[in-house]
Scaffold this motif. Structure first.
Motif, PDB file in Angstrom:
ATOM      1  N   SER A   1      -2.575  44.437  22.860  1.00 14.58           N
ATOM      2  CA  SER A   1      -2.281  45.732  22.582  1.00 14.58           C
ATOM      3  C   SER A   1      -3.576  46.470  22.379  1.00 14.58           C
ATOM      4  CB  SER A   1      -1.408  45.888  21.167  1.00 14.58           C
ATOM      5  OG  SER A   1      -1.329  47.086  20.970  1.00 14.58           O
ATOM      6  N   SER A   2      -4.684  45.967  21.698  1.00 20.83           N
ATOM      7  CA  SER A   2      -5.958  46.594  21.357  1.00 20.83           C
ATOM      8  C   SER A   2      -6.450  46.581  22.774  1.00 20.83           C
ATOM      9  CB  SER A   2      -6.814  45.879  20.291  1.00 20.83           C
ATOM     10  OG  SER A   2      -6.161  46.080  19.177  1.00 20.83           O
ATOM     11  N   ARG A  55     -12.022  53.361  16.697  1.00 20.43           N
ATOM     12  CA  ARG A  55     -10.739  53.947  16.466  1.00 20.43           C
ATOM     13  C   ARG A  55     -11.072  54.822  15.247  1.00 20.43           C
ATOM     14  NH1 ARG A  55      -6.219  51.788  18.174  1.00 20.43           N
ATOM     15  NH2 ARG A  55      -6.350  49.542  19.245  1.00 20.43           N
ATOM     16  N   VAL A 114      -7.848  55.628  19.557  1.00 18.23           N
ATOM     17  CA  VAL A 114      -9.002  55.325  20.092  1.00 18.23           C
ATOM     18  C   VAL A 114      -9.780  56.393  20.786  1.00 18.23           C
ATOM     19  CG1 VAL A 114      -9.771  53.887  22.336  1.00 18.23           C
ATOM     20  CG2 VAL A 114      -7.593  53.199  20.968  1.00 18.23           C
ATOM     21  N   ASP A 125      -5.233  49.344  24.818  1.00 22.41           N
ATOM     22  CA  ASP A 125      -5.827  50.706  24.296  1.00 22.41           C
ATOM     23  C   ASP A 125      -7.208  50.744  24.943  1.00 22.41           C
ATOM     24  OD1 ASP A 125      -3.620  51.040  22.733  1.00 22.41           O
ATOM     25  OD2 ASP A 125      -4.386  50.480  20.925  1.00 22.41           O
TER      26      ASP A 125
END
Length: 305
Positions: free
Chosen positions: A61-62, A103, A110, A65
């Motif tokens: 997920s990161s 972040r 982000v 992003d």
């Protein structure tokens, strides 16, 4: 070399064991590695908080992003290339590579990203287009790629912080040279940071990993960077080497930093090679060094896209 005893929150800094054939004490051109005087190290430390936190993308997920930010940033200047960047690249997951994500502390949005690839396991991707000269051939190298930040003043602050994280990562992981590729006129920003042109006098080199666009290749001697900036009275010297930024957190993916905001939780699921280089900072929560207070806007020297 910066005295690592001055680093804050460092319990143990293991030295990375590069393959024996990957490094050598290489003599570089005088223009790139001229003798510099030893200067006294400053021990007074000041702390500066940032409105964002920089960490390693430690899960899918990161990473996605970061990819979304990357594509948006490239879309402002290189839309054709940006159209190919909607998904994570193989390079994002290769051994010897990490992806940084910045972040916002307020809501977790982000604000910027950068990929760092070392030559610990394989040659840098730029070497597919530009074989490096002998003085870099077997040195420990790290290349910053896929840099992208939000537009405007906030993006300039984020970019400068990402560059600092890149520099500190290189210090702590035993890197000899920071290497970048930059298209004109952006290469001038790195020249202002005292990077040296690896191929002086040559035409722009089309880079396969950047859509075949012509770039300059520049390098900075990690061990001498601090002294050079100090001798030159560089406007980013205090920010880079003397200011403690607790919000630069490059510890193991999955570690929850102390004081993490409720609105921006750290994700903990690792994805294979994403965490490989994190062994360098297995005991680190913070790669900042400390001191003179510098507001993050470094006029004329921030790394604007």
């Amino acid at each position: 070399m910066f005295d690592l005893a001055q680093a804050s929150d460092v319990l143990s800094i293991p030295r990375v064991d590069f393959p024996s054939g990957n490094r050598r004490p290489a003599a570089s051109p005088a223009a790139a590695r001229a003798p510099v005087a030893d200067l006294p190290q400053t021990t007074a430390l000041r702390e500066e908080r940032l409105p964002f936190v920089v960490t390693i993308a430690g899960d899918e997920s990161s990473l996605r992003d970061a990819v979304a930010m990357r594509q948006a940033a490239y879309g402002r200047h290189l839309p054709d290339l940006a159209a190919t960047l909607s998904e994570p690249e193989t390079s994002d997951r290769e051994p010897g590579a990490i992806v940084l994500v910045a972040r916002a502390r307020l809501d977790g949005a982000v604000l910027g990203t950068m990929r760092i690839q070392t030559n610990r396991y394989q040659a840098l991707h730029l070497e597919d287009s530009a074989p490096l000269p002998a003085w870099l051939d077997r040195a420990a190298l790290a290349e910053a790629t896929r840099l992208g930040v939000v537009a405007g003043p906030v993006g300039r602050v984020v970019k400068t912080a990402l560059f600092k994280a890149f520099y500190q990562y290189c210090l702590l992981s035993g890197i000899d040279w920071m290497v970048i590729t930059a298209r004109p006129p952006l290469h001038r920003q790195y020249e202002a940071l005292m990077f040296a042109d690896v191929f002086p006098g040559q035409d722009l080199i089309p880079m396969a990993h950047v859509g075949g666009i012509g770039h300059r290749v520049l390098a900075l001697d990690v061990a001498q960077a601090r002294t050079r900036w100090q001798l030159a009275g560089h406007p980013l010297f205090a920010y880079m080497c003397l200011t403690h930024h607790p919000d630069l957190r490059l510890g193991m993916p999955g570690e929850k930093p102390e004081g993490a905001e409720v609105g921006a939780p750290e994700r903990g699921r690792e994805v294979g090679p994403l965490a490989v280089e994190a062994s360098v900072g297995a005991h680190l929560r913070d790669l900042s060094f400390s001191a003179d207070e510098v507001r993050c806007v470094a006029a004329g020297f921030s790394l604007a896209v």
